[in-house]
Motif scaffolding. Structure first.
Motif, PDB file in Angstrom:
ATOM      1  N   ILE A  86      33.859  65.547  62.180  1.00  0.00           N
ATOM      2  CA  ILE A  86      33.614  64.744  60.983  1.00  0.00           C
ATOM      3  C   ILE A  86      34.837  63.868  60.758  1.00  0.00           C
ATOM      4  N   ASP A  90      37.840  56.028  57.668  1.00  0.00           N
ATOM      5  CA  ASP A  90      37.535  54.942  58.608  1.00  0.00           C
ATOM      6  C   ASP A  90      36.570  55.368  59.703  1.00  0.00           C
ATOM      7  N   GLY A  91      36.120  56.598  59.680  1.00  0.00           N
ATOM      8  CA  GLY A  91      35.159  57.046  60.685  1.00  0.00           C
ATOM      9  C   GLY A  91      35.737  57.051  62.094  1.00  0.00           C
ATOM     10  N   ARG A  97      33.249  57.307  69.920  1.00  0.00           N
ATOM     11  CA  ARG A  97      31.789  57.521  69.938  1.00  0.00           C
ATOM     12  C   ARG A  97      31.291  57.721  71.362  1.00  0.00           C
ATOM     13  N   SER A 105      23.417  61.623  63.147  1.00  0.00           N
ATOM     14  CA  SER A 105      23.442  60.907  61.872  1.00  0.00           C
ATOM     15  C   SER A 105      22.618  61.646  60.823  1.00  0.00           C
ATOM     16  N   GLY A 107      21.240  59.990  58.430  1.00  0.00           N
ATOM     17  CA  GLY A 107      20.664  58.786  57.834  1.00  0.00           C
ATOM     18  C   GLY A 107      21.655  57.640  57.883  1.00  0.00           C
ATOM     19  N   ALA A 109      22.782  55.821  55.444  1.00  0.00           N
ATOM     20  CA  ALA A 109      23.732  55.739  54.324  1.00  0.00           C
ATOM     21  C   ALA A 109      25.065  56.355  54.755  1.00  0.00           C
TER      22      ALA A 109
HETATM   23  C1  LIG Z   1      33.289  58.055  54.622  1.00  0.00           C
HETATM   24  S1  LIG Z   1      32.585  58.371  56.175  1.00  0.00           S
HETATM   25  C2  LIG Z   1      33.294  57.073  57.196  1.00  0.00           C
HETATM   26  C3  LIG Z   1      32.553  55.805  57.050  1.00  0.00           C
HETATM   27  C4  LIG Z   1      33.116  54.639  57.817  1.00  0.00           C
HETATM   28  N1  LIG Z   1      32.500  53.437  57.314  1.00  0.00           N
HETATM   29  C5  LIG Z   1      32.905  54.609  59.294  1.00  0.00           C
HETATM   30  O1  LIG Z   1      33.463  53.723  59.907  1.00  0.00           O
HETATM   31  O2  LIG Z   1      32.186  55.438  59.868  1.00  0.00           O
HETATM   32  C6  LIG Z   1      33.495  59.795  56.736  1.00  0.00           C
HETATM   33  C7  LIG Z   1      32.778  60.621  57.763  1.00  0.00           C
HETATM   34  O3  LIG Z   1      31.664  61.275  57.168  1.00  0.00           O
HETATM   35  C8  LIG Z   1      30.632  61.460  58.130  1.00  0.00           C
HETATM   36  N2  LIG Z   1      29.431  60.757  57.675  1.00  0.00           N
HETATM   37  C9  LIG Z   1      29.303  59.933  56.628  1.00  0.00           C
HETATM   38  N3  LIG Z   1      28.068  59.473  56.525  1.00  0.00           N
HETATM   39  C10 LIG Z   1      27.367  60.013  57.546  1.00  0.00           C
HETATM   40  C11 LIG Z   1      26.008  59.927  57.990  1.00  0.00           C
HETATM   41  N4  LIG Z   1      25.116  59.171  57.383  1.00  0.00           N
HETATM   42  N5  LIG Z   1      25.654  60.632  59.079  1.00  0.00           N
HETATM   43  C12 LIG Z   1      26.546  61.416  59.735  1.00  0.00           C
HETATM   44  N6  LIG Z   1      27.834  61.532  59.355  1.00  0.00           N
HETATM   45  C13 LIG Z   1      28.240  60.845  58.283  1.00  0.00           C
HETATM   46  C14 LIG Z   1      31.149  60.877  59.452  1.00  0.00           C
HETATM   47  O4  LIG Z   1      31.718  61.894  60.252  1.00  0.00           O
HETATM   48  C15 LIG Z   1      32.203  59.883  58.973  1.00  0.00           C
HETATM   49  O5  LIG Z   1      33.162  59.623  59.962  1.00  0.00           O
END
Ligand SMILES: C[S@@+](CC[C@H](N)C(=O)[O-])C[C@H]1O[C@@H](n2cnc3c(N)ncnc32)[C@H](O)[C@@H]1O
Length: 140
Positions: A86, A90-91, A97, A105, A107, A109
């Motif tokens: 996770i 910034d993901g 990937r 995923s 979803g 969102a």
């Molecule tokens: C705030 S999010 C990061 C978003 C960022 N915009 C990016 O570049 O991916 C933090 C982490 O939560 C998890 N996450 C958030 N939304 C997700 C989704 N829809 N599906 C799977 N994982 C999610 C992912 O592991 C992601 O790296």
């Protein structure tokens, strides 16, 4: 097969931590959590027989039964660890990937990482319940 969540950020004492705990304490499979700082930190070594699942909005949206079937296939082919990554705010980048065995995923969102952790814990419990023929999971 070990279910290993490797997550960025500290969950501390929080509503999300209670949610994670609610589900992981019911897991009958071995479980481990590694928390890393938002940036840096040392990823535990990836041993042979480890599958990497990266949680990412751009990944595959899997029905829970398909997610369970993936875990079952890995378990039955002597995979020792399924590692769930996770990200932080910034993901992940494209190179990260590309290194994953599965991009998963929840979803399209974007969820806060602590909520993603709680959702993953629930899906792990659901998947292992499906494989145990436990009636937790129902489909209409
Ligand atoms: C705030 S999010 C990061 C978003 C960022 N915009 C990016 O570049 O991916 C933090 C982490 O939560 C998890 N996450 C958030 N939304 C997700 C989704 N829809 N599906 C799977 N994982 C999610 C992912 O592991 C992601 O790296």
């Amino acid at each position: 097969m070990l279910l290993h969540i490797v997550a960025r950020g500290r969950i501390g004492r929080s509503p999300e931590a209670e949610l994670v705990e609610r589900y992981v304490k019911r897991l009958s499979w071995p479980y481990k959590l590694t928390e890393l700082p938002d940036t840096g930190g040392k990823m535990p070594a990836v041993e042979h027989g480890c599958r990497i699942v990266m949680l990412d909005e751009t990944g595959q949206v899997l029905p829970s039964r398909d997610f369970a079937a993936t875990l079952e296939k890995w378990r039955d082919s002597a995979v020792r660890e399924a590692r769930f990554l996770i990200g932080a705010a910034d993901g992940f980048d494209d190179a990260q990937r590309a290194s994953a065995d599965l991009l998963l995923s929840f979803g399209r969102a974007t969820w806060p990482h602590l909520l993603a952790r709680a959702m993953l814990a629930e899906q792990l419990y659901r998947a292992t319940s499906i494989l145990a023929n436990h009636p937790y999971h129902r489909e209409g």
